[in-house]
Design a protein around this motif. Structure first.
Motif, PDB file in Angstrom:
ATOM      1  N   VAL A  75      -2.027   8.973   4.854  1.00 23.57           N
ATOM      2  CA  VAL A  75      -1.375   8.529   3.624  1.00 23.57           C
ATOM      3  C   VAL A  75      -0.029   9.247   3.477  1.00 23.57           C
ATOM      4  O   VAL A  75       0.999   8.625   3.180  1.00 23.57           O
ATOM      5  CB  VAL A  75      -2.288   8.791   2.404  1.00 23.57           C
ATOM      6  N   SER A  76      -0.030  10.549   3.713  1.00 21.34           N
ATOM      7  CA  SER A  76       1.217  11.326   3.561  1.00 21.34           C
ATOM      8  C   SER A  76       2.302  10.836   4.522  1.00 21.34           C
ATOM      9  O   SER A  76       3.464  10.673   4.124  1.00 21.34           O
ATOM     10  CB  SER A  76       0.959  12.806   3.841  1.00 21.34           C
ATOM     11  N   ASN A  94      -7.863   2.334   4.309  1.00 19.82           N
ATOM     12  CA  ASN A  94      -8.900   3.306   3.927  1.00 19.82           C
ATOM     13  C   ASN A  94      -9.831   2.775   2.840  1.00 19.82           C
ATOM     14  O   ASN A  94     -10.513   3.547   2.171  1.00 19.82           O
ATOM     15  CB  ASN A  94      -8.262   4.631   3.495  1.00 19.82           C
ATOM     16  N   LEU A 142       1.921 -11.405  12.175  1.00 21.97           N
ATOM     17  CA  LEU A 142       3.108 -11.794  11.395  1.00 21.97           C
ATOM     18  C   LEU A 142       4.416 -11.343  12.066  1.00 21.97           C
ATOM     19  O   LEU A 142       5.338 -12.145  12.258  1.00 21.97           O
ATOM     20  CB  LEU A 142       2.982 -11.175   9.995  1.00 21.97           C
ATOM     21  N   ILE A 162       4.776  -8.284  -1.789  1.00 19.96           N
ATOM     22  CA  ILE A 162       3.674  -9.239  -1.598  1.00 19.96           C
ATOM     23  C   ILE A 162       2.552  -8.496  -0.883  1.00 19.96           C
ATOM     24  O   ILE A 162       2.763  -7.932   0.197  1.00 19.96           O
ATOM     25  CB  ILE A 162       4.112 -10.469  -0.772  1.00 19.96           C
ATOM     26  N   SER A 189       0.863  -1.172   0.000  1.00 20.53           N
ATOM     27  CA  SER A 189       0.000   0.000   0.000  1.00 20.53           C
ATOM     28  C   SER A 189       0.914   1.241   0.000  1.00 20.53           C
ATOM     29  O   SER A 189       2.020   1.190  -0.525  1.00 20.53           O
ATOM     30  CB  SER A 189      -0.947  -0.069   1.199  1.00 20.53           C
ATOM     31  N   ALA A 225       2.497   7.879   5.854  1.00 22.32           N
ATOM     32  CA  ALA A 225       2.887   6.515   5.437  1.00 22.32           C
ATOM     33  C   ALA A 225       3.879   6.587   4.274  1.00 22.32           C
ATOM     34  O   ALA A 225       4.874   5.859   4.245  1.00 22.32           O
ATOM     35  CB  ALA A 225       1.647   5.705   5.049  1.00 22.32           C
ATOM     36  N   SER A 233      -2.114  -5.249  11.863  1.00 23.42           N
ATOM     37  CA  SER A 233      -3.270  -5.902  11.254  1.00 23.42           C
ATOM     38  C   SER A 233      -3.237  -7.424  11.381  1.00 23.42           C
ATOM     39  O   SER A 233      -4.254  -8.079  11.163  1.00 23.42           O
ATOM     40  CB  SER A 233      -3.406  -5.486   9.790  1.00 23.42           C
ATOM     41  N   GLY A 287      -3.853  -6.622  -0.529  1.00 22.53           N
ATOM     42  CA  GLY A 287      -4.810  -5.659  -1.098  1.00 22.53           C
ATOM     43  C   GLY A 287      -5.910  -5.175  -0.167  1.00 22.53           C
ATOM     44  O   GLY A 287      -6.955  -4.730  -0.607  1.00 22.53           O
ATOM     45  N   ALA A 299       2.754   2.983   2.222  1.00 25.00           N
ATOM     46  CA  ALA A 299       4.087   2.912   2.834  1.00 25.00           C
ATOM     47  C   ALA A 299       4.978   1.931   2.073  1.00 25.00           C
ATOM     48  O   ALA A 299       6.120   2.256   1.728  1.00 25.00           O
ATOM     49  CB  ALA A 299       3.978   2.503   4.302  1.00 25.00           C
ATOM     50  N   CYS A 330       7.509   0.082   8.320  1.00 27.79           N
ATOM     51  CA  CYS A 330       7.146   1.479   8.046  1.00 27.79           C
ATOM     52  C   CYS A 330       5.634   1.623   7.873  1.00 27.79           C
ATOM     53  O   CYS A 330       4.915   0.639   7.723  1.00 27.79           O
ATOM     54  CB  CYS A 330       7.871   1.995   6.800  1.00 27.79           C
TER      55      CYS A 330
HETATM   56  P1  FAD Z   1      -2.317   0.186   4.637  1.00 27.95           P
HETATM   57  O1  FAD Z   1      -2.775   1.185   3.654  1.00 27.95           O
HETATM   58  O2  FAD Z   1      -3.290  -0.258   5.663  1.00 27.95           O
HETATM   59  O3  FAD Z   1      -1.806  -1.071   3.806  1.00 27.95           O
HETATM   60  C1  FAD Z   1      -1.320  -2.249   4.391  1.00 27.95           C
HETATM   61  C2  FAD Z   1      -1.231  -3.288   3.295  1.00 27.95           C
HETATM   62  O4  FAD Z   1      -0.532  -4.435   3.770  1.00 27.95           O
HETATM   63  C3  FAD Z   1      -2.609  -3.765   2.813  1.00 27.95           C
HETATM   64  O5  FAD Z   1      -2.678  -3.770   1.412  1.00 27.95           O
HETATM   65  C4  FAD Z   1      -2.705  -5.185   3.395  1.00 27.95           C
HETATM   66  O6  FAD Z   1      -3.511  -6.076   2.645  1.00 27.95           O
HETATM   67  C5  FAD Z   1      -1.239  -5.589   3.344  1.00 27.95           C
HETATM   68  N1  FAD Z   1      -0.903  -6.697   4.252  1.00 27.95           N
HETATM   69  C6  FAD Z   1      -1.052  -6.759   5.607  1.00 27.95           C
HETATM   70  N2  FAD Z   1      -0.631  -7.929   6.084  1.00 27.95           N
HETATM   71  C7  FAD Z   1      -0.201  -8.639   5.007  1.00 27.95           C
HETATM   72  C8  FAD Z   1       0.351  -9.944   4.852  1.00 27.95           C
HETATM   73  N3  FAD Z   1       0.561 -10.746   5.913  1.00 27.95           N
HETATM   74  N4  FAD Z   1       0.663 -10.359   3.593  1.00 27.95           N
HETATM   75  C9  FAD Z   1       0.468  -9.552   2.517  1.00 27.95           C
HETATM   76  N5  FAD Z   1      -0.050  -8.304   2.613  1.00 27.95           N
HETATM   77  C10 FAD Z   1      -0.374  -7.867   3.841  1.00 27.95           C
HETATM   78  N6  FAD Z   1      -5.427   9.032   5.380  1.00 27.95           N
HETATM   79  C11 FAD Z   1      -5.333  10.161   4.618  1.00 27.95           C
HETATM   80  O7  FAD Z   1      -4.243  10.714   4.460  1.00 27.95           O
HETATM   81  N7  FAD Z   1      -6.440  10.682   3.986  1.00 27.95           N
HETATM   82  C12 FAD Z   1      -7.670  10.117   4.101  1.00 27.95           C
HETATM   83  O8  FAD Z   1      -8.657  10.628   3.547  1.00 27.95           O
HETATM   84  C13 FAD Z   1      -7.795   8.944   4.906  1.00 27.95           C
HETATM   85  N8  FAD Z   1      -8.997   8.351   5.066  1.00 27.95           N
HETATM   86  C14 FAD Z   1      -9.097   7.245   5.858  1.00 27.95           C
HETATM   87  C15 FAD Z   1     -10.346   6.657   6.009  1.00 27.95           C
HETATM   88  C16 FAD Z   1     -10.505   5.558   6.843  1.00 27.95           C
HETATM   89  C17 FAD Z   1     -11.855   4.921   7.017  1.00 27.95           C
HETATM   90  C18 FAD Z   1      -9.372   5.028   7.541  1.00 27.95           C
HETATM   91  C19 FAD Z   1      -9.521   3.866   8.459  1.00 27.95           C
HETATM   92  C20 FAD Z   1      -8.133   5.594   7.354  1.00 27.95           C
HETATM   93  C21 FAD Z   1      -7.972   6.712   6.518  1.00 27.95           C
HETATM   94  N9  FAD Z   1      -6.729   7.300   6.325  1.00 27.95           N
HETATM   95  C22 FAD Z   1      -6.625   8.424   5.538  1.00 27.95           C
HETATM   96  C23 FAD Z   1      -5.503   6.726   6.906  1.00 27.95           C
HETATM   97  C24 FAD Z   1      -4.777   5.856   5.841  1.00 27.95           C
HETATM   98  O9  FAD Z   1      -5.683   4.902   5.329  1.00 27.95           O
HETATM   99  C25 FAD Z   1      -3.573   5.125   6.444  1.00 27.95           C
HETATM  100  O10 FAD Z   1      -2.751   6.033   7.161  1.00 27.95           O
HETATM  101  C26 FAD Z   1      -2.751   4.453   5.332  1.00 27.95           C
HETATM  102  O11 FAD Z   1      -3.557   3.541   4.622  1.00 27.95           O
HETATM  103  C27 FAD Z   1      -1.532   3.748   5.894  1.00 27.95           C
HETATM  104  O12 FAD Z   1      -0.814   3.154   4.849  1.00 27.95           O
HETATM  105  P2  FAD Z   1       0.054   1.821   5.069  1.00 27.95           P
HETATM  106  O13 FAD Z   1       0.718   1.572   3.773  1.00 27.95           O
HETATM  107  O14 FAD Z   1       0.898   1.952   6.282  1.00 27.95           O
HETATM  108  O15 FAD Z   1      -1.009   0.688   5.423  1.00 27.95           O
END
Ligand code: FAD
Ligand code: MG
Length: 298
Positions: free
Chosen positions: A272-273, A37, A229, A30, A10, A275, A226, A33, A12, A262
């Motif tokens: 998102v920013s 958010n 692991l 890997i 995603s 991350a 989440s 998906g 990060a 991260c």
């Molecule tokens: P995530 O985006 O959560 O991605 C983690 C990824 O890892 C996922 O694809 C998951 O499937 C994968 N994964 C996990 N475990 C495994 C595994 N064992 N094997 C393979 N894959 C795995 N932030 C904003 O800046 N603007 C917004 O408008 C905003 N709206 C939001 C709305 C909601 C309802 C929520 C809950 C959050 C929102 N956020 C928003 C916050 C934002 O979604 C998160 O800060 C951001 O998604 C973090 O990114 P990440 O890459 O750390 O994790």
């Protein structure tokens, strides 16, 4: 053998992978998906992508990454990993094995919400956690904040910036006199009656039968990695004011050498920013660790 396996593709994980493939390292992402958010129709506050659907931001970034020949993408779920710095083995839930010199966890968090009927199904739509993400669109209409953890008080305090605010302590928050006085000075209405359920768009039905209507309900969720692991591989966790995250060094290395982390799973606050920024830094530090496993030079 890849240089790096990034678990979680995603914001990060992709930001980290981009730095690493541009450093001509071989990277396997890997990803299952399940972005955090995924419940929201639009993502706000990410520069250049304000108001764009989360899927679209992801797709564009993913296509740009896939253009690098040294990037491999695998849709799947990592179940476990083992080994040590220089020789890790990652196994998916389908029994596929992949090997790499380093591992980067960008696996995100899960949100724990108050157990109030009707709340969870409105998550990301009319039940929200971040006013910077979703406050502006409420057009100054009345807002509810439901107490859930110590950060809820701070949320109630800032929320009048986005609309007339009612703070429901709901048995989760016992406010001191000074805190009550402070919220009242901020123009917040306090309500100590327990909540029975959520109806309509964001109507709060109280235990005494009253129904109060709002444009949206804000709740500070508790967040935890989440899945287990990282813990299963020995990475230590630490508490923060609204849950738990992985312990990382200033170079984003977890307590297991050669395993980095991260994004939401390894920092607060979350967006998102943040991350993406954390992913960029982590990608550079993983690269540095590939050049110098001792990470001796600064
Ligand atoms: P995530 O985006 O959560 O991605 C983690 C990824 O890892 C996922 O694809 C998951 O499937 C994968 N994964 C996990 N475990 C495994 C595994 N064992 N094997 C393979 N894959 C795995 N932030 C904003 O800046 N603007 C917004 O408008 C905003 N709206 C939001 C709305 C909601 C309802 C929520 C809950 C959050 C929102 N956020 C928003 C916050 C934002 O979604 C998160 O800060 C951001 O998604 C973090 O990114 P990440 O890459 O750390 O994790
Ligand atoms: Mg993450």
């Amino acid at each position: 053998m890849h240089d790096v396996i990034v678990v979680g593709g995603s914001y990060a994980g992709m930001a980290a992978a981009l730095q690493l493939v541009r450093a001509r390292r071989s990277v396997l992402v890997i990803d299952a998906g399940e972005r955090r958010n995924r419940f929201a129709e639009h993502a706000y506050g990410f520069l250049g992508q304000d108001g764009v659907p989360p899927d679209e931001i992801w797709r564009q970034a993913q296509q740009q990454l896939e253009a690098y020949p040294n990037l491999s993408w695998h849709h799947g779920t990592v179940q476990e990993f083992s080994g040590e710095i220089g020789a890790f083995c990652v196994r998916t839930d389908k029994g596929e094995d992949f090997t790499a010199h380093r591992i980067l966890l960008a696996t995100g968090v899960r949100d724990e919400l108050p157990d109030i009927p009707g709340l969870a199904e409105r998550w990301g739509k009319s039940v929200l956690h971040c006013p910077y993400c979703h406050g502006y669109e409420l057009n100054n209409e009345p807002i509810a904040v439901i107490a859930f953890n110590p950060v809820s008080l701070h949320q109630a305090e800032i929320m009048p910036e986005w609309g007339a605010t009612t703070f429901f302590t709901n048995g989760a928050s016992s406010l001191e006199d000074e805190q009550r006085a402070h919220l009242l000075r901020r123009g917040v209405t306090l309500n100590d009656t327990e909540i029975s359920r959520i109806e309509g768009t964001a109507d709060i039905v109280l235990e005494d039968g009253r129904k109060l209507e709002f444009s949206a309900i804000f709740v500070v969720s508790n967040t935890y990695p989440s899945n287990s692991l990282a813990q299963s591989a020995g990475c230590a966790l630490e508490d923060h004011s609204m849950g738990q995250q992985l312990v990382t060094s200033e170079f984003k290395e977890t307590t297991v050498r050669g395993v980095f982390a991260c994004g939401d799973v390894a920092r607060v606050p979350h967006s998102v920013s943040f991350a993406v920024g954390d992913g960029v830094w982590a990608g550079m530090q993983v690269h540095r660790s590939l050049i110098d496993p001792q990470m001796s030079g600064v």
